[in-house]
Design a protein around this motif. Structure first.
Motif, short mmCIF file in Angstrom:
data_model
loop_
_atom_site.label_atom_id
_atom_site.label_comp_id
_atom_site.label_asym_id
_atom_site.label_seq_id
_atom_site.Cartn_x
_atom_site.Cartn_y
_atom_site.Cartn_z
N ILE A 1 0.86 -1.18 0.00
CA ILE A 1 0.00 0.00 0.00
C ILE A 1 0.89 1.23 0.00
N SER A 2 0.55 2.18 -0.87
CA SER A 2 1.34 3.41 -0.93
C SER A 2 0.86 4.37 0.15
N ASP A 3 1.74 5.25 0.56
CA ASP A 3 1.39 6.24 1.59
C ASP A 3 0.24 7.11 1.09
N TYR A 4 -0.65 7.47 2.00
CA TYR A 4 -1.80 8.29 1.67
C TYR A 4 -1.57 9.71 2.16
N LEU A 5 -1.76 10.66 1.27
CA LEU A 5 -1.67 12.07 1.62
C LEU A 5 -3.07 12.67 1.47
N PRO A 6 -3.70 13.09 2.56
CA PRO A 6 -5.06 13.61 2.48
C PRO A 6 -5.11 14.93 1.72
N ALA A 7 -6.28 15.22 1.18
CA ALA A 7 -6.48 16.47 0.45
C ALA A 7 -6.43 17.66 1.40
N GLN A 8 -5.99 18.78 0.89
CA GLN A 8 -6.08 20.04 1.64
C GLN A 8 -7.09 20.89 0.90
N THR A 9 -8.21 21.16 1.54
CA THR A 9 -9.31 21.87 0.88
C THR A 9 -9.61 23.22 1.53
N GLY B 1 -7.81 27.17 2.95
CA GLY B 1 -6.71 28.10 2.75
C GLY B 1 -6.73 28.68 1.35
N PRO B 2 -5.67 29.39 0.99
CA PRO B 2 -5.63 29.99 -0.35
C PRO B 2 -5.61 28.90 -1.43
N PRO B 3 -6.16 29.21 -2.61
CA PRO B 3 -6.24 28.20 -3.68
C PRO B 3 -4.90 27.57 -4.03
N GLU B 4 -3.83 28.33 -3.98
CA GLU B 4 -2.51 27.77 -4.34
C GLU B 4 -2.00 26.75 -3.31
N SER B 5 -2.62 26.72 -2.12
CA SER B 5 -2.23 25.75 -1.09
C SER B 5 -3.09 24.50 -1.10
N CYS B 6 -4.17 24.51 -1.88
CA CYS B 6 -5.08 23.36 -1.92
C CYS B 6 -4.55 22.29 -2.87
N CYS B 7 -4.83 21.01 -2.53
CA CYS B 7 -4.40 19.92 -3.40
C CYS B 7 -5.31 18.71 -3.16
N PRO B 8 -5.43 17.85 -4.18
CA PRO B 8 -6.27 16.65 -4.03
C PRO B 8 -5.55 15.58 -3.20
N ALA B 9 -6.30 14.60 -2.73
CA ALA B 9 -5.71 13.46 -2.01
C ALA B 9 -4.88 12.64 -2.99
N GLU B 10 -3.82 12.03 -2.48
CA GLU B 10 -2.95 11.20 -3.31
C GLU B 10 -2.57 9.94 -2.55
N GLY B 11 -2.30 8.88 -3.29
CA GLY B 11 -1.80 7.65 -2.70
C GLY B 11 -2.90 6.76 -2.14
N GLY B 12 -2.49 5.78 -1.34
CA GLY B 12 -3.42 4.84 -0.74
C GLY B 12 -3.78 3.68 -1.65
N GLU B 13 -3.06 3.53 -2.77
CA GLU B 13 -3.34 2.43 -3.68
C GLU B 13 -2.88 1.10 -3.07
N VAL B 14 -3.71 0.08 -3.24
CA VAL B 14 -3.42 -1.26 -2.72
C VAL B 14 -3.12 -2.18 -3.89
N GLU B 15 -2.04 -2.96 -3.76
CA GLU B 15 -1.72 -3.98 -4.76
C GLU B 15 -1.56 -5.31 -4.03
N ILE B 16 -2.40 -6.27 -4.38
CA ILE B 16 -2.28 -7.59 -3.78
C ILE B 16 -1.21 -8.35 -4.55
N VAL B 17 -0.16 -8.74 -3.84
CA VAL B 17 1.02 -9.35 -4.46
C VAL B 17 0.86 -10.86 -4.58
N LYS B 18 0.35 -11.48 -3.50
CA LYS B 18 0.30 -12.94 -3.45
C LYS B 18 -0.77 -13.36 -2.46
N ALA B 19 -1.36 -14.52 -2.69
CA ALA B 19 -2.35 -15.08 -1.75
C ALA B 19 -2.10 -16.58 -1.63
#
Length: 91
Positions: A24-32, A34-52
């Motif tokens: 699982i990749s690190d999750y960075l929450p969105a900042q919604t 403050g000023p528009p230039e400081s806002c950003c969407p959420a990123e990361g949190g993708e899950v990849e199942i490697v083996k079962a």
């Protein structure tokens, strides 16, 4: 950064217990605020199942169905593993 974990699930048949290795990749929450230039969407949190594999002896590698993989990925995203690096006083 991507980290690898192991978790036990039950297959869709309701009888077979399996262990899943996933990353699982690190999750960075969105900042919604403050000023528009400081806002950003959420990123990361993708899950990849490697083996079962089955937990019964002898264990066997298995292939998950698309539905099982989706169910497990969704569960992992909604219930992420604890972040050992988290320090609430680190600011």
């Amino acid at each position: 950064m991507t980290r690898t974990f192991f978790q036990t699930f039950e297959r869709d048949d309701g009888e077979t217990e399996i262990t899943v290795e996933y990353s699982i990749s690190d999750y960075l929450p969105a900042q919604t605020y403050g000023p528009p230039e400081s806002c950003c969407p959420a990123e990361g949190g993708e899950v990849e199942i490697v083996k079962a594999w089955t937990t019964a002896e002898p264990s066997q590698d298995i292939t998950l169905t698309d539905a099982e993989e989706q169910r497990m990925s969704t569960y992992i995203q909604e219930n992420p593993p604890p972040d050992d690096d988290y320090d609430p006083y680190d600011f």
